[in-house]
Design an enzyme around this catalytic site. Sequence first.
Site, PDB file in Angstrom:
ATOM      1  CG  ASP A 115     -85.580   3.788 -25.791  1.00 49.45           C
ATOM      2  OD1 ASP A 115     -86.771   3.597 -26.112  1.00 49.45           O
ATOM      3  OD2 ASP A 115     -84.626   3.198 -26.326  1.00 49.45           O
ATOM      4  CB  THR A 163     -93.485  13.885 -39.474  1.00 47.03           C
ATOM      5  OG1 THR A 163     -93.472  12.534 -39.965  1.00 47.03           O
ATOM      6  CG2 THR A 163     -94.893  14.264 -39.052  1.00 47.03           C
ATOM      7  CG  LEU A 186     -92.196   8.078 -39.675  1.00 52.35           C
ATOM      8  CD1 LEU A 186     -91.072   7.082 -39.459  1.00 52.35           C
ATOM      9  CD2 LEU A 186     -93.359   7.743 -38.734  1.00 52.35           C
ATOM     10  CE1 TYR A 237     -96.889   3.021 -37.362  1.00 49.59           C
ATOM     11  CE2 TYR A 237     -98.699   2.932 -38.937  1.00 49.59           C
ATOM     12  CZ  TYR A 237     -97.931   3.640 -38.030  1.00 49.59           C
ATOM     13  OH  TYR A 237     -98.216   4.968 -37.775  1.00 49.59           O
TER      14      TYR A 237
HETATM   15  N1  NAD Z   1     -96.356  10.888 -40.001  1.00 51.05           N
HETATM   16  C1  NAD Z   1     -97.455  10.234 -40.316  1.00 51.05           C
HETATM   17  O1  NAD Z   1     -97.903  10.261 -41.478  1.00 51.05           O
HETATM   18  C2  NAD Z   1     -98.223   9.461 -39.265  1.00 51.05           C
HETATM   19  C3  NAD Z   1     -99.488   8.964 -39.614  1.00 51.05           C
HETATM   20  C4  NAD Z   1    -100.227   8.270 -38.651  1.00 51.05           C
HETATM   21  C5  NAD Z   1     -99.718   8.071 -37.389  1.00 51.05           C
HETATM   22  N2  NAD Z   1     -98.477   8.563 -37.080  1.00 51.05           N
HETATM   23  C6  NAD Z   1     -97.993   8.309 -35.716  1.00 51.05           C
HETATM   24  O2  NAD Z   1     -97.619   9.523 -35.119  1.00 51.05           O
HETATM   25  C7  NAD Z   1     -96.547   9.318 -34.205  1.00 51.05           C
HETATM   26  C8  NAD Z   1     -95.417  10.271 -34.523  1.00 51.05           C
HETATM   27  O3  NAD Z   1     -94.989  10.071 -35.865  1.00 51.05           O
HETATM   28  P1  NAD Z   1     -94.074  11.132 -36.620  1.00 51.05           P
HETATM   29  O4  NAD Z   1     -94.395  11.007 -38.063  1.00 51.05           O
HETATM   30  O5  NAD Z   1     -94.139  12.442 -35.953  1.00 51.05           O
HETATM   31  O6  NAD Z   1     -92.620  10.460 -36.376  1.00 51.05           O
HETATM   32  P2  NAD Z   1     -91.170  11.154 -36.283  1.00 51.05           P
HETATM   33  O7  NAD Z   1     -90.180  10.053 -36.512  1.00 51.05           O
HETATM   34  O8  NAD Z   1     -91.105  12.342 -37.168  1.00 51.05           O
HETATM   35  O9  NAD Z   1     -91.083  11.594 -34.749  1.00 51.05           O
HETATM   36  C9  NAD Z   1     -91.152  10.574 -33.761  1.00 51.05           C
HETATM   37  C10 NAD Z   1     -90.888  11.146 -32.389  1.00 51.05           C
HETATM   38  O10 NAD Z   1     -90.860  10.065 -31.460  1.00 51.05           O
HETATM   39  C11 NAD Z   1     -89.601  10.037 -30.779  1.00 51.05           C
HETATM   40  N3  NAD Z   1     -89.239   8.659 -30.505  1.00 51.05           N
HETATM   41  C12 NAD Z   1     -89.039   7.654 -31.401  1.00 51.05           C
HETATM   42  N4  NAD Z   1     -88.672   6.528 -30.758  1.00 51.05           N
HETATM   43  C13 NAD Z   1     -88.657   6.835 -29.435  1.00 51.05           C
HETATM   44  C14 NAD Z   1     -88.342   6.098 -28.265  1.00 51.05           C
HETATM   45  N5  NAD Z   1     -87.975   4.810 -28.338  1.00 51.05           N
HETATM   46  N6  NAD Z   1     -88.422   6.718 -27.062  1.00 51.05           N
HETATM   47  C15 NAD Z   1     -88.769   8.022 -26.988  1.00 51.05           C
HETATM   48  N7  NAD Z   1     -89.060   8.776 -28.056  1.00 51.05           N
HETATM   49  C16 NAD Z   1     -89.007   8.182 -29.276  1.00 51.05           C
HETATM   50  C17 NAD Z   1     -88.625  10.733 -31.730  1.00 51.05           C
HETATM   51  O11 NAD Z   1     -87.496  11.232 -31.039  1.00 51.05           O
HETATM   52  C18 NAD Z   1     -89.522  11.843 -32.273  1.00 51.05           C
HETATM   53  O12 NAD Z   1     -89.633  12.901 -31.365  1.00 51.05           O
HETATM   54  C19 NAD Z   1     -96.157   7.840 -34.318  1.00 51.05           C
HETATM   55  O13 NAD Z   1     -96.782   7.121 -33.272  1.00 51.05           O
HETATM   56  C20 NAD Z   1     -96.746   7.437 -35.667  1.00 51.05           C
HETATM   57  O14 NAD Z   1     -97.071   6.071 -35.714  1.00 51.05           O
HETATM   58  C21 NAD Z   1     -97.719   9.241 -37.992  1.00 51.05           C
END
Ligand code: NAD
Length: 274
Positions: free
Chosen positions: A80, A207, A209, A172
Amino acid sequence: MDLIERYSDDYITGTRMKKLSQKVILVTGGSKGIGLGCVLTCLKYGARVGILSLESELAAAEVAKAGFSTKTDIFMAECDVRAPSDFQCAFEQALTHFGKIDGLINNAGWHPPALEIEDISVEDFENLVRLNLTSSFLGCKLAVPHLKKTKGAIVNMSSEAGLIGQPAAAAYASTKAGQLGLTKALALDLAPHGVRVNAVCPAGVMTPLMKDWAATEYDPEAALKMVDEWHPIGRMATPGEMGEVCAFLLSSEASFITGQTICPDGGATLGYRR
Ligand SMILES: NC(=O)c1ccc[n+]([C@@H]2O[C@H](COP(=O)([O-])OP(=O)(O)OC[C@H]3O[C@@H](n4cnc5c(N)ncnc54)[C@H](O)[C@@H]3O)[C@@H](O)[C@H]2O)c1
């Protein structure tokens, strides 16, 4: 630097190597979403990859499905990133396993549901800072002594929200803007050591998320279509497209790029939520 020296990373006795051959890359949050896209893309380009994540075992099936070895190509350390001792322990396990680090992608993070500032508690704000920003700071702090030895690189996964703001996302956007400041300050400190630091600012990426968010909407399919339409290219990005950008930034192809904010956003920031 002559041409042979400049390209010596990419060529061995005249054979073009994959751009991350012999590199070790660590990815936080590499079990799904953008992080998993980064893991698979770095593997494709020849790296061995350490996955420091919650639910790290989720990545194993995808890695095997893509034809890579879960025994030799990856190392999974469940952690974590909000808990410094947990994160440090996973980091050290990966370092011991691989013996070195050439790159780090600080990707783990979360986008909370839309809320106005009146409805965001200080505690929720600070918890998000810990997950999205402090973890990036700690990842850099742990990696820097080792990246100085390998002249490696860092990518911080920020967001267009950190660059241009986002409605109902004060917490955020603050964390994502913080990652940009961290990136630029470290780029200056580490350039003399041959270590590069860049940030990636995606717009919408399909994703888990994103799907979780859509599921909270009245019509999830219409919500996802609306996000697609925010992008002049007409769709969200795939996690693999973000992985391609990160792999490039971590490779010697990006040897003169540091302190930059790269926006693989399908043109979204040109006409945000048109
Ligand atoms: N999806 C989007 O549209 C988008 C856009 C811009 C930025 N982002 C950024 O990209 C990154 C990933 O987003 P995503 O959409 O892939 O999210 P997601 O929820 O699909 O995946 C998140 C990943 O982070 C891990 N994670 C979450 N909390 C954790 C913790 N406390 N310790 C360890 N691992 C942890 C999860 O297990 C997973 O592998 C984030 O930083 C998000 O802010 C996403």
